[in-house]
Design an enzyme around this catalytic site. Structure first.
Site, PDB file in Angstrom:
ATOM      1  N   HIS A 138      63.114 -22.723  30.239  1.00 42.73           N
ATOM      2  CA  HIS A 138      63.313 -24.118  30.661  1.00 42.73           C
ATOM      3  C   HIS A 138      64.787 -24.520  30.643  1.00 42.73           C
ATOM      4  O   HIS A 138      65.158 -25.510  31.269  1.00 42.73           O
ATOM      5  CB  HIS A 138      62.467 -25.075  29.807  1.00 42.73           C
ATOM      6  CG  HIS A 138      63.001 -25.355  28.429  1.00 42.73           C
ATOM      7  ND1 HIS A 138      62.498 -24.755  27.300  1.00 42.73           N
ATOM      8  CD2 HIS A 138      63.986 -26.179  28.006  1.00 42.73           C
ATOM      9  CE1 HIS A 138      63.137 -25.213  26.238  1.00 42.73           C
ATOM     10  NE2 HIS A 138      64.056 -26.070  26.637  1.00 42.73           N
ATOM     11  N   ASP A 150      58.313 -19.028  27.975  1.00 41.26           N
ATOM     12  CA  ASP A 150      59.524 -19.849  27.934  1.00 41.26           C
ATOM     13  C   ASP A 150      60.744 -19.029  27.517  1.00 41.26           C
ATOM     14  O   ASP A 150      61.602 -19.502  26.775  1.00 41.26           O
ATOM     15  CB  ASP A 150      59.355 -21.046  26.992  1.00 41.26           C
ATOM     16  CG  ASP A 150      60.426 -22.109  27.231  1.00 41.26           C
ATOM     17  OD1 ASP A 150      61.008 -22.139  28.337  1.00 41.26           O
ATOM     18  OD2 ASP A 150      60.722 -22.895  26.306  1.00 41.26           O
ATOM     19  N   SER A 198      67.546 -25.323  22.167  1.00 45.54           N
ATOM     20  CA  SER A 198      66.628 -24.464  22.918  1.00 45.54           C
ATOM     21  C   SER A 198      67.332 -23.190  23.376  1.00 45.54           C
ATOM     22  O   SER A 198      68.401 -23.242  23.981  1.00 45.54           O
ATOM     23  CB  SER A 198      66.091 -25.201  24.142  1.00 45.54           C
ATOM     24  OG  SER A 198      65.253 -26.251  23.758  1.00 45.54           O
TER      25      SER A 198
END
Length: 328
Positions: free
Chosen positions: A73, A103, A182
């Protein structure tokens, strides 16, 4: 005239033990930074035509030639990537492969332009235990090379990916994370990457999630080999259930649990093989599958198109059926 001298009292045994524990904690965290910190990069993402980045995340370089793991993402839909090392040096990067189902993504960094940055070790076989100390390094809210520490809260969590598939083998931990973490690494006290940070729960405290190193190492190998992940598909839904001990003993099944078939999709390899609702799968190929997670891991190692077998229990009888998974 009597002179006074300040005399410091020796610390109490409990205080000395507490100071020693804090020193050990500090040494563990700084040791991780020394080992892994140089391999962690900030990832600036440009998706539009503007001159400034419109997204940011983190990544960790995992090979000496500049391949890095990050989140899908973070880099999805990017037109341009630029990474920055802890030294402040920056370089361009390109997406090698992307796997929204976990992901995870692999990017290639211009290592010559970035300079010496080291590399993180992703060990899929490393045992992780609840309660162990973990360290997160990343780029939260644009603050590069930010370090936070916590403990593993739980193992075996599942999260929904962007394609609505479950990401299994997720580590829940308490190392504080914020937007921008992230794609950064979650490391053990030896600086080994045990997960890739991927999500937080909004308005919560101490609840962060990382995709475990076992899955990350597998996805890394797949993306480096072919730029995409090939997954075998049977078309069956199941759940872990306990086995009757007498039935298991009668058929030589050592595990106390197996996988009960809850649904079989029509037209799929499982349906063509004759698998039925209520069947109990205890073996895939030559591997025992005492849980749905074990079943998924075993299926992951069977290439699409390669025939294999399922050991099942049906109405108390042990059967072996042939099945050939297809690519999802």
């Amino acid at each position: 005239m009597t002179s006074l001298h300040a005399v410091s009292e020796p610390p109490l045994p409990e205080e000395a033990e507490e100071e020693e524990a804090l020193d050990a904690y500090s040494r563990a965290v700084t040791g991780v930074v020394d080992t892994l910190g140089a391999a962690v990069v900030s990832v600036d993402v440009r998706r539009g035509r503007r001159g400034t980045p419109d997204g940011a995340g983190s990544g960790v370089i995992v090979t000496p030639d500049g391949f890095a793991l990050t989140n899908s993402h973070v880099v999805s839909g990017s037109r341009e990537l630029r990474v920055r090392a802890s030294t402040g040096a920056s370089a361009s990067a390109a997406v090698v492969g992307d796997d929204p189902a976990t992901d995870l993504a692999v990017i290639k960094v211009d290592i010559a332009a970035l300079g010496a940055v080291g590399g993180g070790a992703v060990d899929g076989g490393r045992k992780v235990r609840p309660g162990q100390l973990v360290v997160a390094i990343g780029n939260p809210l644009g603050f590069a090379s930010t370090v936070s520490a916590g403990v593993v809260s739980a193992l075996g969590r599942s999260l929904r990916g962007r394609d609505n598939r479950l990401i299994d083998g997720v580590i829940q931990h308490t190392a504080p994370l914020n937007p921008g973490n992230s794609g950064g690494p979650l490391a053990d006290t030896r600086g080994r990457v045990i997960g890739i940070n991927t999500a937080i729960i909004a308005r919560s405290q101490g609840i962060g999630f990382a995709v475990g190193a076992e899955i990350a190492a597998w996805v890394l190998a797949q993306l480096l080999a072919r730029g995409r992940v090939r997954r075998s598909f049977l078309g069956v839904g199941g759940a872990t259930r306990p086995l009757d001990r007498r039935l298991a003993r009668a058929h030589g099944i050592e595990a106390p649990t197996a996988v009960e078939v809850m649904s079989v999709d029509s037209g799929t390899p499982a349906a063509r093989a004759g698998l039925r609702d209520g069947d109990v799968v205890y073996r895939l190929g030559d591997r025992a599958v005492p849980s749905i997670d074990a079943f998924v891991r075993a299926l992951r190692d069977v290439p699409p198109g390669q025939p294999t077998t399922l050991g099942i229990l049906r109405r108390g009888q042990a059967l072996t059926i042939a099945v050939t998974p297809v690519e999802r």
